[in-house]
Design an enzyme around this catalytic site. Sequence first.
Site, PDB file in Angstrom:
ATOM      1  N   LYS A  88      -9.607  -6.951  10.653  1.00 58.62           N
ATOM      2  CA  LYS A  88      -8.511  -6.369  11.416  1.00 58.62           C
ATOM      3  C   LYS A  88      -8.258  -7.120  12.735  1.00 58.62           C
ATOM      4  CE  LYS A  88      -7.136  -3.013   8.748  1.00 58.62           C
ATOM      5  NZ  LYS A  88      -5.744  -3.006   8.211  1.00 58.62           N
ATOM      6  N   GLY A 130       0.828  -1.203   0.000  1.00 59.20           N
ATOM      7  CA  GLY A 130       0.000   0.000   0.000  1.00 59.20           C
ATOM      8  C   GLY A 130       0.857   1.244   0.000  1.00 59.20           C
ATOM      9  N   ILE A 143      -7.346   7.800  10.102  1.00 59.95           N
ATOM     10  CA  ILE A 143      -6.163   8.484   9.585  1.00 59.95           C
ATOM     11  C   ILE A 143      -6.598   9.332   8.396  1.00 59.95           C
ATOM     12  CG2 ILE A 143      -3.788   8.204   8.798  1.00 59.95           C
ATOM     13  CD1 ILE A 143      -3.974   5.271   9.736  1.00 59.95           C
ATOM     14  N   ASP A 191      -1.164  -6.974  -6.166  1.00 58.12           N
ATOM     15  CA  ASP A 191      -2.454  -7.161  -5.495  1.00 58.12           C
ATOM     16  C   ASP A 191      -2.205  -8.177  -4.390  1.00 58.12           C
ATOM     17  OD1 ASP A 191      -4.975  -7.908  -4.613  1.00 58.12           O
ATOM     18  OD2 ASP A 191      -5.861  -8.003  -6.602  1.00 58.12           O
ATOM     19  N   VAL A 192      -2.154  -7.718  -3.142  1.00 64.80           N
ATOM     20  CA  VAL A 192      -1.755  -8.601  -2.041  1.00 64.80           C
ATOM     21  C   VAL A 192      -2.762  -9.713  -1.780  1.00 64.80           C
ATOM     22  CG1 VAL A 192      -0.333  -6.849  -0.915  1.00 64.80           C
ATOM     23  CG2 VAL A 192      -2.749  -7.094  -0.265  1.00 64.80           C
ATOM     24  N   TYR A 215     -14.991  -5.205   8.217  1.00 60.49           N
ATOM     25  CA  TYR A 215     -13.715  -4.542   8.482  1.00 60.49           C
ATOM     26  C   TYR A 215     -13.179  -4.898   9.867  1.00 60.49           C
ATOM     27  CZ  TYR A 215     -10.217  -0.818   8.674  1.00 60.49           C
ATOM     28  OH  TYR A 215      -9.041  -0.116   8.775  1.00 60.49           O
ATOM     29  N   VAL A 216     -14.046  -4.834  10.872  1.00 55.85           N
ATOM     30  CA  VAL A 216     -13.635  -5.153  12.240  1.00 55.85           C
ATOM     31  C   VAL A 216     -13.038  -6.553  12.326  1.00 55.85           C
ATOM     32  CG1 VAL A 216     -14.568  -5.755  14.511  1.00 55.85           C
ATOM     33  CG2 VAL A 216     -15.140  -3.563  13.493  1.00 55.85           C
TER      34      VAL A 216
END
Length: 254
Positions: free
Chosen positions: A160, A13, A189, A63-64, A156-157
């Site tokens: 992560k 990224g 951020i 593309d990871v 998302y939670v």
Amino acid sequence: MGRLDGKVAIITGGNSGVGAATAELFAKEGAKVVISARRLPQLEEVAEKIKAIGGEVLAVPTDVSKVEDVENLVAKAVEAFGKIDILVNNAGVLEAGLKPIECFTEEDLELVWGVNTKGCLYCTRAVVKEMMKNNSGSIINLDSVAGHFGTGGASYVTSKAAVIGLTKHTAIRFSGTGIRCNSVNPSTIATPMTMTTDPASLNPDMIGQMRKHMNLSVPICMPADVANILLFLASDESRAITGQVLVADFGATL
């Protein structure tokens, strides 16, 4: 200056936001940096900035979420610079809308877990094989307070939170070998990814619940704030630190 002299760092990224800021800072501190992202033109813009300050940089479109892309990234890094000392797993995506558990979609899971979780796993697996040759290395996972406290959309939670588990697992696996792994968990951020989010698309119920558990009036992190933390964890100054999950949110979750 010189805190990363002689080191080689991969930063995923690396085309904008925290990734770009980290790549430039690491280069200023003496590291040879390998930056990756899906879009080559943006990567090349960052690479030119690094070259302009006298840094050594390699840009590799990646593309990871694809194993073959990750393996190519690591191979190109080793071919160019001979080793890998630092991995910053920074690549990440958000699902649209902060969808709570009763609203997430399969498409959300495929996108968010593919990049945030699988990408982190794939990159770590590929890089530790190189680090094991020298019994040395620092892996830093850019996570989120969402994974730490549950404040965000379900897809998302969980993506992560899984990375926090990966951080602990990797640290335990290599404890005492010279290879270490830590996680940095910022709040929001100020990056292109977060600043372009349409407020109207956010789930109001989820936002309301988050407001009960976070002080949303405190400052948000800037890319440089996070890059400075990553620099410390990448450097030998933090060589005794591994398996730690560091929240960086100006006290929003206290």
